[in-house]
Design an enzyme around this catalytic site. Structure first.
Site, short mmCIF file in Angstrom:
data_model
loop_
_atom_site.label_atom_id
_atom_site.label_comp_id
_atom_site.label_asym_id
_atom_site.label_seq_id
_atom_site.Cartn_x
_atom_site.Cartn_y
_atom_site.Cartn_z
N HIS A 29 7.49 -11.68 6.88
CA HIS A 29 7.39 -12.08 8.30
C HIS A 29 8.77 -12.51 8.81
O HIS A 29 9.17 -12.15 9.91
CB HIS A 29 6.47 -13.30 8.47
CG HIS A 29 5.02 -13.07 8.16
ND1 HIS A 29 4.31 -13.89 7.33
CD2 HIS A 29 4.15 -12.11 8.57
CE1 HIS A 29 3.05 -13.47 7.25
NE2 HIS A 29 2.94 -12.38 7.99
N LYS A 37 -10.43 -15.71 9.51
CA LYS A 37 -10.24 -16.04 8.10
C LYS A 37 -10.21 -17.57 8.01
O LYS A 37 -9.77 -18.24 8.94
CB LYS A 37 -8.88 -15.50 7.62
CG LYS A 37 -8.63 -14.05 7.99
CD LYS A 37 -7.15 -13.69 7.87
CE LYS A 37 -6.85 -12.31 8.40
NZ LYS A 37 -5.42 -12.03 8.55
N ARG A 70 3.72 -2.63 7.12
CA ARG A 70 4.16 -2.56 5.72
C ARG A 70 3.88 -1.20 5.11
O ARG A 70 4.68 -0.67 4.36
CB ARG A 70 3.43 -3.61 4.87
CG ARG A 70 3.98 -5.01 5.05
CD ARG A 70 3.06 -6.00 4.43
NE ARG A 70 1.72 -5.85 5.01
CZ ARG A 70 0.74 -6.72 4.85
NH1 ARG A 70 0.91 -7.77 4.08
NH2 ARG A 70 -0.42 -6.54 5.42
N SER A 116 0.55 -12.81 2.87
CA SER A 116 0.27 -14.24 2.75
C SER A 116 -0.77 -14.47 1.66
O SER A 116 -0.65 -15.40 0.86
CB SER A 116 -0.24 -14.79 4.08
OG SER A 116 0.75 -14.67 5.07
#
Ligand code: PNS
Length: 158
Positions: free
Chosen positions: A16, A40, A90, A128
């Site tokens: 990030h 989440k 990504r 993460s």
């Protein structure tokens, strides 16, 4: 020109941070926007995620970190006079979800463009969730996250 980089940032990773640094070089102001109402269940509260981002971005003078109030992302973007959403990609696996969000956001607010920056190759495997997993199991996360985040993860899992 102002751009907005939204995400959960639970917590911010070096991947990030790489996107933040590069986007900050492209726009006059970059607002890093922490989505508070993530579906989440987050490890860090929105306030903690914001504080970690602020500490990690302290050397980037044109970066601001804010929490997204309970409104649509595009409404927030419009309210700050921005026209650009920045997202990081990504791998091909990110594409479908990001493409869906970009098209929905354009449908909701045609004036706002989403642009994608490709991740730096060395962070293409980072997320993460994987960082939290490694930290939880006592693995070494030096370099995978900003130092302030490493310390915060060590405290959470000690
Ligand atoms: O880091 P994430 O979890 O991939 O970020 C997702 C985020 C925060 C960018 C997305 O959930 C979002 O934009 N939420 C804000 C609410 C909204 O506008 N939803 C409609 C998007 S089409």
């Amino acid at each position: 020109m102002t751009a907005v980089y939204p995400g959960s940032f639970d917590p911010v990773t070096s991947g990030h941070y790489d996107i933040i640094e590069r986007a900050a070089g492209m726009f006059e102001t970059l607002i890093v926007l922490v989505a508070a109402n993530s579906t989440k269940s987050p490890l860090f509260t929105a306030e903690e995620r914001t504080a970690l981002l602020r500490e990690s971005c302290a050397e980037l003078p044109n970066v601001r970190v804010e929490i997204l109030p309970p409104v649509l992302l595009v409404s927030y973007v419009e309210s700050c006079g921005a026209k650009v959403i920045v997202k990081g990609l990504r791998a091909v696996s990110d594409f479908e979800y990001e493409f869906q969000m970009a098209l929905l956001n354009r449908r909701l607010q045609p004036e706002v463009e989403t642009i994608f920056l490709m991740t730096a190759a060395e962070y293409s495997y980072l997320s993460s969730s994987i960082v939290k997993e490694i930290a939880r199991l006592g693995g070494d996360i030096i370099g995978l996250v900003p130092e302030a985040v490493r310390q915060a993860l060590l405290r959470k899992y000690e």
